[in-house]
Design a protein around this motif. Structure first.
Motif, PDB file in Angstrom:
ATOM      1  N   GLN A   1      -6.943 -16.729  -3.309  1.00 28.52           N
ATOM      2  CA  GLN A   1      -7.438 -15.806  -4.307  1.00 28.52           C
ATOM      3  C   GLN A   1      -8.432 -15.751  -4.717  1.00 28.52           C
ATOM      4  O   GLN A   1      -9.273 -16.974  -4.774  1.00 28.52           O
ATOM      5  N   ALA A   2      -9.212 -14.677  -4.635  1.00 32.46           N
ATOM      6  CA  ALA A   2     -10.659 -14.659  -4.904  1.00 32.46           C
ATOM      7  C   ALA A   2     -11.022 -14.945  -6.688  1.00 32.46           C
ATOM      8  O   ALA A   2     -10.046 -15.120  -7.485  1.00 32.46           O
ATOM      9  N   GLU A   3     -12.240 -15.089  -7.032  1.00 34.89           N
ATOM     10  CA  GLU A   3     -12.337 -15.613  -8.440  1.00 34.89           C
ATOM     11  C   GLU A   3     -11.802 -14.863  -9.530  1.00 34.89           C
ATOM     12  O   GLU A   3     -11.434 -15.356 -10.602  1.00 34.89           O
ATOM     13  N   ASP A   4     -11.829 -13.601  -9.353  1.00 33.26           N
ATOM     14  CA  ASP A   4     -11.135 -12.740 -10.405  1.00 33.26           C
ATOM     15  C   ASP A   4      -9.469 -12.808 -10.515  1.00 33.26           C
ATOM     16  O   ASP A   4      -8.898 -12.061 -11.417  1.00 33.26           O
ATOM     17  N   ARG A   5      -9.020 -13.456  -9.529  1.00 29.01           N
ATOM     18  CA  ARG A   5      -7.552 -13.802  -9.455  1.00 29.01           C
ATOM     19  C   ARG A   5      -6.732 -12.305  -9.189  1.00 29.01           C
ATOM     20  O   ARG A   5      -5.356 -12.724  -9.178  1.00 29.01           O
ATOM     21  N   GLY A   6      -7.572 -11.393  -8.938  1.00 30.07           N
ATOM     22  CA  GLY A   6      -6.726 -10.148  -8.697  1.00 30.07           C
ATOM     23  C   GLY A   6      -6.720  -9.847  -7.363  1.00 30.07           C
ATOM     24  O   GLY A   6      -5.868  -8.875  -6.791  1.00 30.07           O
ATOM     25  N   LYS A   7      -7.711 -10.374  -6.586  1.00 28.91           N
ATOM     26  CA  LYS A   7      -7.839 -10.051  -5.065  1.00 28.91           C
ATOM     27  C   LYS A   7      -7.491 -11.502  -4.091  1.00 28.91           C
ATOM     28  O   LYS A   7      -7.536 -12.385  -4.848  1.00 28.91           O
ATOM     29  N   TYR A   8      -7.214 -10.970  -2.960  1.00 28.91           N
ATOM     30  CA  TYR A   8      -6.847 -12.116  -1.908  1.00 28.91           C
ATOM     31  C   TYR A   8      -7.810 -11.792  -0.779  1.00 28.91           C
ATOM     32  O   TYR A   8      -8.480 -10.739  -0.581  1.00 28.91           O
ATOM     33  N   ARG A   9      -8.438 -12.689  -0.137  1.00 28.83           N
ATOM     34  CA  ARG A   9      -9.213 -12.975   0.984  1.00 28.83           C
ATOM     35  C   ARG A   9      -8.773 -14.049   2.202  1.00 28.83           C
ATOM     36  O   ARG A   9      -7.830 -14.984   1.586  1.00 28.83           O
ATOM     37  N   LEU A  10      -9.277 -13.981   3.128  1.00 32.04           N
ATOM     38  CA  LEU A  10      -8.901 -15.015   4.254  1.00 32.04           C
ATOM     39  C   LEU A  10      -9.563 -16.191   3.770  1.00 32.04           C
ATOM     40  O   LEU A  10     -10.545 -16.430   3.132  1.00 32.04           O
ATOM     41  N   SER A  11      -8.764 -17.226   4.051  1.00 27.85           N
ATOM     42  CA  SER A  11      -9.269 -18.599   3.830  1.00 27.85           C
ATOM     43  C   SER A  11      -9.862 -19.364   4.899  1.00 27.85           C
ATOM     44  O   SER A  11      -9.691 -18.887   6.054  1.00 27.85           O
ATOM     45  N   PHE A  12     -10.340 -20.463   4.985  1.00 34.36           N
ATOM     46  CA  PHE A  12     -10.689 -21.324   6.035  1.00 34.36           C
ATOM     47  C   PHE A  12      -9.757 -21.774   6.889  1.00 34.36           C
ATOM     48  O   PHE A  12     -10.210 -22.299   8.038  1.00 34.36           O
ATOM     49  N   GLY A  13      -8.675 -21.856   6.837  1.00 37.36           N
ATOM     50  CA  GLY A  13      -7.378 -22.041   7.509  1.00 37.36           C
ATOM     51  C   GLY A  13      -7.552 -21.213   8.747  1.00 37.36           C
ATOM     52  O   GLY A  13      -7.245 -21.759   9.774  1.00 37.36           O
ATOM     53  N   ILE A  14      -8.303 -19.935   8.660  1.00 37.97           N
ATOM     54  CA  ILE A  14      -8.307 -18.765   9.903  1.00 37.97           C
ATOM     55  C   ILE A  14      -9.401 -19.458  10.593  1.00 37.97           C
ATOM     56  O   ILE A  14      -9.161 -19.615  11.957  1.00 37.97           O
ATOM     57  N   VAL A  15     -10.170 -20.355  10.065  1.00 41.08           N
ATOM     58  CA  VAL A  15     -11.450 -20.706  11.052  1.00 41.08           C
ATOM     59  C   VAL A  15     -10.756 -22.107  11.691  1.00 41.08           C
ATOM     60  O   VAL A  15     -10.975 -22.338  13.104  1.00 41.08           O
ATOM     61  N   ARG A  16      -9.904 -22.714  11.223  1.00 36.77           N
ATOM     62  CA  ARG A  16      -9.215 -23.936  12.058  1.00 36.77           C
ATOM     63  C   ARG A  16      -8.452 -23.344  13.124  1.00 36.77           C
ATOM     64  O   ARG A  16      -8.577 -23.876  14.187  1.00 36.77           O
ATOM     65  N   LEU A  17      -7.742 -22.163  12.804  1.00 36.00           N
ATOM     66  CA  LEU A  17      -6.894 -21.682  14.131  1.00 36.00           C
ATOM     67  C   LEU A  17      -7.860 -21.235  14.901  1.00 36.00           C
ATOM     68  O   LEU A  17      -7.629 -21.076  16.337  1.00 36.00           O
ATOM     69  N   ALA A  18      -8.700 -20.431  14.634  1.00 37.32           N
ATOM     70  CA  ALA A  18      -9.747 -19.818  15.606  1.00 37.32           C
ATOM     71  C   ALA A  18     -10.449 -20.511  16.464  1.00 37.32           C
ATOM     72  O   ALA A  18     -10.826 -20.437  17.563  1.00 37.32           O
ATOM     73  N   GLY A  19     -10.801 -21.782  15.678  1.00 34.61           N
ATOM     74  CA  GLY A  19     -11.591 -22.751  16.224  1.00 34.61           C
ATOM     75  C   GLY A  19     -11.062 -23.438  17.794  1.00 34.61           C
ATOM     76  O   GLY A  19     -11.574 -23.412  18.575  1.00 34.61           O
ATOM     77  N   GLY A  20      -9.644 -23.547  17.769  1.00 35.84           N
ATOM     78  CA  GLY A  20      -8.877 -23.998  18.852  1.00 35.84           C
ATOM     79  C   GLY A  20      -8.859 -22.907  19.910  1.00 35.84           C
ATOM     80  O   GLY A  20      -9.210 -23.296  21.302  1.00 35.84           O
ATOM     81  N   VAL A  21      -8.891 -21.803  19.667  1.00 37.44           N
ATOM     82  CA  VAL A  21      -8.893 -20.796  20.564  1.00 37.44           C
ATOM     83  C   VAL A  21     -10.043 -20.450  21.087  1.00 37.44           C
ATOM     84  O   VAL A  21     -10.212 -20.301  22.348  1.00 37.44           O
ATOM     85  N   ALA A  22     -11.269 -20.543  20.191  1.00 35.55           N
ATOM     86  CA  ALA A  22     -12.636 -20.236  20.677  1.00 35.55           C
ATOM     87  C   ALA A  22     -12.931 -21.321  21.645  1.00 35.55           C
ATOM     88  O   ALA A  22     -13.764 -21.128  22.673  1.00 35.55           O
ATOM     89  N   ALA A  23     -12.555 -22.527  21.507  1.00 36.27           N
ATOM     90  CA  ALA A  23     -12.939 -23.577  22.542  1.00 36.27           C
ATOM     91  C   ALA A  23     -12.236 -23.280  23.970  1.00 36.27           C
ATOM     92  O   ALA A  23     -13.068 -23.172  24.762  1.00 36.27           O
ATOM     93  N   ARG A  24     -11.081 -22.871  23.897  1.00 40.76           N
ATOM     94  CA  ARG A  24     -10.153 -22.790  25.170  1.00 40.76           C
ATOM     95  C   ARG A  24     -10.968 -21.612  25.553  1.00 40.76           C
ATOM     96  O   ARG A  24     -10.983 -21.452  27.059  1.00 40.76           O
ATOM     97  N   LEU A  25     -11.280 -20.500  25.043  1.00 42.68           N
ATOM     98  CA  LEU A  25     -11.757 -19.132  25.607  1.00 42.68           C
ATOM     99  C   LEU A  25     -13.085 -19.499  26.198  1.00 42.68           C
ATOM    100  O   LEU A  25     -13.484 -19.203  27.381  1.00 42.68           O
ATOM    101  N   ASP A  26     -13.989 -20.313  25.470  1.00 43.53           N
ATOM    102  CA  ASP A  26     -15.226 -20.842  26.039  1.00 43.53           C
ATOM    103  C   ASP A  26     -15.142 -21.414  27.390  1.00 43.53           C
ATOM    104  O   ASP A  26     -15.841 -21.293  28.215  1.00 43.53           O
ATOM    105  N   LEU A  27     -14.232 -22.547  27.400  1.00 43.80           N
ATOM    106  CA  LEU A  27     -13.978 -23.242  28.569  1.00 43.80           C
ATOM    107  C   LEU A  27     -13.414 -22.140  29.905  1.00 43.80           C
ATOM    108  O   LEU A  27     -14.191 -22.338  30.916  1.00 43.80           O
ATOM    109  N   THR A  28     -12.571 -21.454  29.445  1.00 42.51           N
ATOM    110  CA  THR A  28     -12.107 -20.429  30.515  1.00 42.51           C
ATOM    111  C   THR A  28     -13.519 -19.730  30.931  1.00 42.51           C
ATOM    112  O   THR A  28     -13.457 -19.209  32.189  1.00 42.51           O
TER     113      THR A  28
END
Length: 281
Positions: free
Chosen positions: A84-111
């Motif tokens: 939840q964003a600061e005003d508590r009325g909105k939502y946004r992506l969190s850093f968990g997305i970065v964790r998931l994308a990091g694993g994919v990015a490493a493999r894509l880079d290797l390929t």
């Protein structure tokens, strides 16, 4: 008639509430978990596009009731994928997305980094070349290039193969510490696939020690009758072995002698990929 082997179980009565009725109705309308997953992914895509969005906006866009949107957002928030964003009325992506994308990015880079080298190796060796990494207690193939001699070739991309019976798996096992190796083999076991499969810990450890010493591993009809393979390690920028490149072909043509003769070419290719991944050793 009650099955005498089944013990009586206490029956717990849940108190009825309108929220439960709505949840039950919503679950039926969604047709199971698949639609919920689809809607959750849609929410992530909306937040990626809009950066921030409220429950009402999201509900309108994915065409669900606000309570359903709120429930889906709650599940994503619990997993660290939205916040939840600061005003508590909105939502946004969190850093968990970065964790998931990091694993994919490493493999894509290797390929991406290895593809030109794998093409060169396939031409020079003449057989099918594969790129693999460890996943749980398996080796998973990320990319494949067919050599000019391969009239037909099985597509190994995305397939999980046993660590102890494949050349790539042996390379990945050989460079783990003893504790990790024992844990993986304890979970996977040493299943016999052919009469040549190594199924004893002593025999496998001897093979892995030899692979570390000479810089490559081979399998001679250990996973499939008529299929031989050789693999060499790929290192990351910090020197850790995290992938393997292999060449495989029919035993009548890609003999054990032939594999040992071609080992320097495969090792040079693996070293080239390692340098492309930032390894300076």
């Amino acid at each position: 008639m009650r099955n005498s082997q089944q013990p009586d179980r206490p029956v717990r009565l849940a108190r009825y509430s309108p929220a439960m009725a709505e949840e039950s109705s919503s679950a039926r309308a969604e047709g199971g978990g698949v639609q919920s997953v689809d809607r959750a992914i849609s929410i992530l895509e909306i937040l990626s596009r809009r950066r921030e969005a409220g429950v009402s906006e999201i509900a309108l866009e994915i065409d669900v009731h606000k309570s359903t949107a709120f429930r889906l957002l709650g599940a994503l928030e619990a997993r660290g994928l939205v916040e939840q964003a600061e005003d508590r009325g909105k939502y946004r992506l969190s850093f968990g997305i970065v964790r998931l994308a990091g694993g994919v990015a490493a493999r894509l880079d290797l390929t991406q980094q290895s593809r030109p080298v794998c093409r060169r190796l396939a031409d020079e060796i003449g057989e099918t070349v594969n790129l693999a990494v460890a996943r749980s207690h398996y080796a998973v193939n990320l990319d494949q290039v067919r050599g000019p001699a391969a009239v037909t070739a099985h597509n190994w991309v995305g397939q999980l193969t046993p660590l102890h019976a494949t050349s790539s798996g042996k390379v990945l096992l050989a460079h783990l510490d003893e504790r990790q190796r024992e844990e993986l083999l304890g979970a996977a076991g040493l299943e016999r696939y052919t009469s040549a499969t190594i199924t004893s810990a002593e025999g496998l450890n001897a093979e892995l020690a030899e692979a570390r010493e000479r810089g490559y591993a081979v399998t001679v009809e250990e996973y499939e009758i008529g299929l031989n393979a050789i693999a060499a390690p790929i290192r990351s920028h910090d020197g850790e072995v995290f992938a393997a490149v292999s060449a495989s072909g029919p035993a009548y043509r890609f003999s054990e002698k032939r594999m040992h003769e071609l080992a320097p070419i495969l090792i040079a290719g693996a070293d080239d990929i390692s340098r492309r991944m930032g390894y300076g050793g």
